[in-house]
Motif scaffolding. Sequence first.
Motif, PDB file in Angstrom:
ATOM      1  N   THR A   9       0.832  -1.207   0.000  1.00 38.98           N
ATOM      2  CA  THR A   9       0.000   0.000   0.000  1.00 38.98           C
ATOM      3  C   THR A   9       0.864   1.254   0.000  1.00 38.98           C
ATOM      4  OG1 THR A   9      -1.737  -1.181   1.191  1.00 38.98           O
ATOM      5  CG2 THR A   9      -1.843   1.212   1.203  1.00 38.98           C
ATOM      6  N   ILE A  57       2.376   1.680  -3.458  1.00 37.78           N
ATOM      7  CA  ILE A  57       1.357   2.172  -4.393  1.00 37.78           C
ATOM      8  C   ILE A  57       1.111   3.663  -4.156  1.00 37.78           C
ATOM      9  CG2 ILE A  57      -1.098   2.030  -4.996  1.00 37.78           C
ATOM     10  CD1 ILE A  57      -0.857  -1.004  -4.558  1.00 37.78           C
ATOM     11  N   GLY A  58       1.075   4.081  -2.891  1.00 35.51           N
ATOM     12  CA  GLY A  58       0.886   5.500  -2.583  1.00 35.51           C
ATOM     13  C   GLY A  58       2.016   6.361  -3.108  1.00 35.51           C
ATOM     14  N   CYS A  59       3.246   5.905  -2.938  1.00 35.41           N
ATOM     15  CA  CYS A  59       4.405   6.663  -3.453  1.00 35.41           C
ATOM     16  C   CYS A  59       4.384   6.726  -4.974  1.00 35.41           C
ATOM     17  CB  CYS A  59       5.702   6.035  -2.966  1.00 35.41           C
ATOM     18  SG  CYS A  59       6.021   6.310  -1.225  1.00 35.41           S
ATOM     19  N   THR A  87       1.777   6.533  -6.863  1.00 39.48           N
ATOM     20  CA  THR A  87       0.673   7.409  -7.245  1.00 39.48           C
ATOM     21  C   THR A  87       1.087   8.874  -7.134  1.00 39.48           C
ATOM     22  OG1 THR A  87      -0.926   5.766  -6.500  1.00 39.48           O
ATOM     23  CG2 THR A  87      -1.716   8.018  -6.704  1.00 39.48           C
ATOM     24  N   ALA A  88       1.786   9.223  -6.068  1.00 34.70           N
ATOM     25  CA  ALA A  88       2.243  10.611  -5.897  1.00 34.70           C
ATOM     26  C   ALA A  88       3.218  11.009  -6.997  1.00 34.70           C
ATOM     27  CB  ALA A  88       2.884  10.784  -4.527  1.00 34.70           C
ATOM     28  N   LEU A 111       3.449   9.683 -10.054  1.00 36.53           N
ATOM     29  CA  LEU A 111       2.705   9.799 -11.308  1.00 36.53           C
ATOM     30  C   LEU A 111       1.862  11.069 -11.345  1.00 36.53           C
ATOM     31  CD1 LEU A 111       1.626   6.104 -11.927  1.00 36.53           C
ATOM     32  CD2 LEU A 111       3.338   7.434 -13.172  1.00 36.53           C
ATOM     33  N   GLY A 112       1.273  11.438 -10.204  1.00 36.50           N
ATOM     34  CA  GLY A 112       0.514  12.685 -10.133  1.00 36.50           C
ATOM     35  C   GLY A 112       1.401  13.898 -10.350  1.00 36.50           C
ATOM     36  N   ALA A 159      -3.659  13.126  -6.950  1.00 41.41           N
ATOM     37  CA  ALA A 159      -3.555  11.679  -7.142  1.00 41.41           C
ATOM     38  C   ALA A 159      -3.646  10.928  -5.825  1.00 41.41           C
ATOM     39  CB  ALA A 159      -2.249  11.344  -7.852  1.00 41.41           C
ATOM     40  N   VAL A 160      -2.975  11.428  -4.806  1.00 36.65           N
ATOM     41  CA  VAL A 160      -3.030  10.762  -3.498  1.00 36.65           C
ATOM     42  C   VAL A 160      -4.411  10.923  -2.867  1.00 36.65           C
ATOM     43  CG1 VAL A 160      -2.021  10.698  -1.194  1.00 36.65           C
ATOM     44  CG2 VAL A 160      -0.545  10.914  -3.169  1.00 36.65           C
ATOM     45  N   LEU A 162      -6.504   8.277  -4.428  1.00 36.55           N
ATOM     46  CA  LEU A 162      -6.123   6.981  -3.883  1.00 36.55           C
ATOM     47  C   LEU A 162      -6.682   6.770  -2.476  1.00 36.55           C
ATOM     48  CD1 LEU A 162      -4.435   4.352  -4.184  1.00 36.55           C
ATOM     49  CD2 LEU A 162      -2.574   5.597  -3.069  1.00 36.55           C
ATOM     50  N   GLN A 206      -9.470   4.041  -1.099  1.00 38.92           N
ATOM     51  CA  GLN A 206      -9.172   3.155   0.022  1.00 38.92           C
ATOM     52  C   GLN A 206     -10.145   3.331   1.184  1.00 38.92           C
ATOM     53  OE1 GLN A 206      -5.132   4.102   0.982  1.00 38.92           O
ATOM     54  NE2 GLN A 206      -4.315   2.628  -0.479  1.00 38.92           N
TER      55      GLN A 206
END
Length: 111
Positions: free
Chosen positions: A9, A12-14, A16-17, A19-20, A64-65, A68, A72
């Motif tokens: 998780t 995935i969060g990192c 996502t950040a 990519l954002g 993005a975060v 996400l 969640q």
Amino acid sequence: METRQEAVTGTIGCATAVLGAFAGIAVWFPYGRTALFGAFEGETNPTDLWLGLPVLALGGAATAVAVLTAVQGRRRIAVGLAAATAALAAFGYAFDVLAAPQALQDCGSPC
């Protein structure tokens, strides 16, 4: 100790950040290229680099975060990140971080 699911998780969060942030930079790039390399008579606007790029990179990462965390089920964190995104957007609009160089805005009839 951290479990494997928490590690995944977090990864995935990192991701996502990051990519954002790249999405924010991609939005900034057409404006930034014109502002930095000159548009009309070589006029440049370095403020666009110092204000526009960080605002859009941070805004992209926060958005993005926020998405996400909303997916969640962490609503409070998502609302806080959405508020941070709104504050960055207000700052961006206040300082016009996506503005073209002044010559393009005030060109008048010859252009």
